[in-house]
Design a protein around this motif. Sequence first.
Motif, PDB file in Angstrom:
ATOM      1  N   SER A  78      61.423-124.243  12.996  1.00 53.51           N
ATOM      2  CA  SER A  78      60.719-124.589  11.758  1.00 53.51           C
ATOM      3  C   SER A  78      61.261-123.782  10.581  1.00 53.51           C
ATOM      4  CB  SER A  78      59.219-124.321  11.912  1.00 53.51           C
ATOM      5  OG  SER A  78      58.978-122.920  11.958  1.00 53.51           O
ATOM      6  N   ARG A  79      60.950-124.247   9.391  1.00 53.51           N
ATOM      7  CA  ARG A  79      61.351-123.535   8.180  1.00 53.51           C
ATOM      8  C   ARG A  79      60.705-122.156   8.122  1.00 53.51           C
ATOM      9  NH1 ARG A  79      65.523-123.182   5.487  1.00 53.51           N
ATOM     10  NH2 ARG A  79      65.734-125.408   5.964  1.00 53.51           N
ATOM     11  N   GLU A  80      59.475-122.029   8.610  1.00 56.51           N
ATOM     12  CA  GLU A  80      58.797-120.736   8.645  1.00 56.51           C
ATOM     13  C   GLU A  80      59.592-119.728   9.465  1.00 56.51           C
ATOM     14  OE1 GLU A  80      55.630-117.766   8.415  1.00 56.51           O
ATOM     15  OE2 GLU A  80      56.265-119.454   7.174  1.00 56.51           O
ATOM     16  N   THR A  81      60.051-120.139  10.640  1.00 55.28           N
ATOM     17  CA  THR A  81      60.835-119.244  11.499  1.00 55.28           C
ATOM     18  C   THR A  81      62.155-118.873  10.837  1.00 55.28           C
ATOM     19  OG1 THR A  81      59.830-120.175  13.500  1.00 55.28           O
ATOM     20  CG2 THR A  81      61.927-119.015  13.763  1.00 55.28           C
ATOM     21  N   LEU A  82      62.790-119.843  10.220  1.00 55.34           N
ATOM     22  CA  LEU A  82      64.056-119.569   9.536  1.00 55.34           C
ATOM     23  C   LEU A  82      63.872-118.537   8.433  1.00 55.34           C
ATOM     24  CD1 LEU A  82      65.481-123.184   9.220  1.00 55.34           C
ATOM     25  CD2 LEU A  82      66.419-121.360  10.627  1.00 55.34           C
ATOM     26  N   ASN A  83      62.778-118.655   7.686  1.00 54.04           N
ATOM     27  CA  ASN A  83      62.558-117.768   6.550  1.00 54.04           C
ATOM     28  C   ASN A  83      62.152-116.361   6.965  1.00 54.04           C
ATOM     29  OD1 ASN A  83      63.123-119.841   4.753  1.00 54.04           O
ATOM     30  ND2 ASN A  83      60.990-120.407   4.459  1.00 54.04           N
ATOM     31  N   LYS A  84      61.465-116.222   8.107  1.00 55.07           N
ATOM     32  CA  LYS A  84      60.888-114.941   8.492  1.00 55.07           C
ATOM     33  C   LYS A  84      61.729-114.154   9.494  1.00 55.07           C
ATOM     34  CE  LYS A  84      57.287-115.324   5.882  1.00 55.07           C
ATOM     35  NZ  LYS A  84      55.945-115.542   6.398  1.00 55.07           N
ATOM     36  N   THR A  85      62.843-114.702   9.944  1.00 56.04           N
ATOM     37  CA  THR A  85      63.661-114.012  10.942  1.00 56.04           C
ATOM     38  C   THR A  85      65.108-113.933  10.482  1.00 56.04           C
ATOM     39  OG1 THR A  85      64.299-115.997  12.181  1.00 56.04           O
ATOM     40  CG2 THR A  85      62.170-114.998  12.741  1.00 56.04           C
ATOM     41  N   ALA A  86      65.903-113.214  11.263  1.00 59.85           N
ATOM     42  CA  ALA A  86      67.332-113.081  10.957  1.00 59.85           C
ATOM     43  C   ALA A  86      68.096-114.362  11.253  1.00 59.85           C
ATOM     44  CB  ALA A  86      67.934-111.923  11.757  1.00 59.85           C
ATOM     45  N   MET A  87      67.425-115.363  11.800  1.00 61.36           N
ATOM     46  CA  MET A  87      68.086-116.619  12.112  1.00 61.36           C
ATOM     47  C   MET A  87      68.699-117.276  10.874  1.00 61.36           C
ATOM     48  SD  MET A  87      66.577-120.018  14.044  1.00 61.36           S
ATOM     49  CE  MET A  87      66.066-119.142  15.507  1.00 61.36           C
ATOM     50  N   GLN A  88      68.155-116.973   9.717  1.00 67.50           N
ATOM     51  CA  GLN A  88      68.676-117.565   8.484  1.00 67.50           C
ATOM     52  C   GLN A  88      70.133-117.184   8.240  1.00 67.50           C
ATOM     53  OE1 GLN A  88      66.881-115.456   4.913  1.00 67.50           O
ATOM     54  NE2 GLN A  88      65.609-114.622   6.553  1.00 67.50           N
ATOM     55  N   HIS A  89      70.614-116.125   8.931  1.00 64.49           N
ATOM     56  CA  HIS A  89      71.998-115.687   8.774  1.00 64.49           C
ATOM     57  C   HIS A  89      72.872-116.029   9.987  1.00 64.49           C
ATOM     58  CE1 HIS A  89      70.914-113.543   5.130  1.00 64.49           C
ATOM     59  NE2 HIS A  89      69.915-112.967   5.779  1.00 64.49           N
ATOM     60  N   TRP A  90      72.291-116.693  10.989  1.00 62.48           N
ATOM     61  CA  TRP A  90      73.077-117.036  12.178  1.00 62.48           C
ATOM     62  C   TRP A  90      74.094-118.117  11.874  1.00 62.48           C
ATOM     63  CZ3 TRP A  90      68.929-117.504  16.623  1.00 62.48           C
ATOM     64  CH2 TRP A  90      68.310-116.251  16.789  1.00 62.48           C
ATOM     65  N   GLN A  91      75.162-118.099  12.668  1.00 64.05           N
ATOM     66  CA  GLN A  91      76.214-119.092  12.530  1.00 64.05           C
ATOM     67  C   GLN A  91      76.635-119.598  13.901  1.00 64.05           C
ATOM     68  OE1 GLN A  91      79.421-117.222  10.388  1.00 64.05           O
ATOM     69  NE2 GLN A  91      78.285-117.058   8.482  1.00 64.05           N
ATOM     70  N   THR A  92      77.231-120.766  13.929  1.00 60.85           N
ATOM     71  CA  THR A  92      77.792-121.298  15.176  1.00 60.85           C
ATOM     72  C   THR A  92      78.807-120.300  15.731  1.00 60.85           C
ATOM     73  OG1 THR A  92      77.506-123.570  14.399  1.00 60.85           O
ATOM     74  CG2 THR A  92      79.036-123.220  16.222  1.00 60.85           C
ATOM     75  N   GLY A  93      78.679-120.013  17.028  1.00 56.64           N
ATOM     76  CA  GLY A  93      79.574-119.057  17.676  1.00 56.64           C
ATOM     77  C   GLY A  93      78.950-117.696  17.888  1.00 56.64           C
TER      78      GLY A  93
END
Length: 219
Positions: free
Chosen positions: A64-79
């Motif tokens: 969800s957008r909430e998870t993306l905004n509140k975690t470091a996942m917003q900076h994850w990339q493929t690989g």
Amino acid sequence: MFTGIIEATGKIVQMQSLQGDIRLTLQSDTLDFGDVALGDSIACNGICLTVVAVGKDWYAVDVSRETLNKTAMQHWQTGDTVNLEKAMLPTTRFGGHIVSGHVDTTATVTLIRADARSIYIEITLPLPFAKYVATKGSVTVDGISLTTNEVKDSIICLNIIPHTAKVTNIDKHWQVGGLVNIEVDVLARYLERLLLANTQMPPQSTGITSAFLAENGFL
């Protein structure tokens, strides 16, 4: 519910945008997929996510957008390499501590250096969350249950033994300036709530009045 003992690492093989959210596909050669089913929970760098598709050596989750905004996942990339842990069973050996998979905040890695055979790491937390971490207490960093050596203001100091570095993404992913997911000890949160309850709740009336005391012979 999790324990913070990482079972395997996985690699992000696809990040698909779906109407503002993301479907994340992860592949792992080391995770046991034999008992993974749709609807199961798997912690990914400490984030509890629900399996929506699964194959022989991969699975997918919706984020969800909430998870993306509140975690470091917003900076994850493929690989990128991430830490994986399946939800615990009643028969699971409890080797770490109680981990909910609900990330409280992100923090910044500010120092990494060798310390004999270990890796010494300092992580700076946002100040409001530092109070929940204690010296020799437990903290979850990217899903890993770790014991703090020391807490200096908002900095937590950690020593990572070679085994932990090898079986997690610490060697491959952690770097100075990088963001990590933090989940504080849930017991600290409940303790704070209990201590604050008496000061935050409105006073309760006992229902005892002068008239009541008089009627019952006390006045």
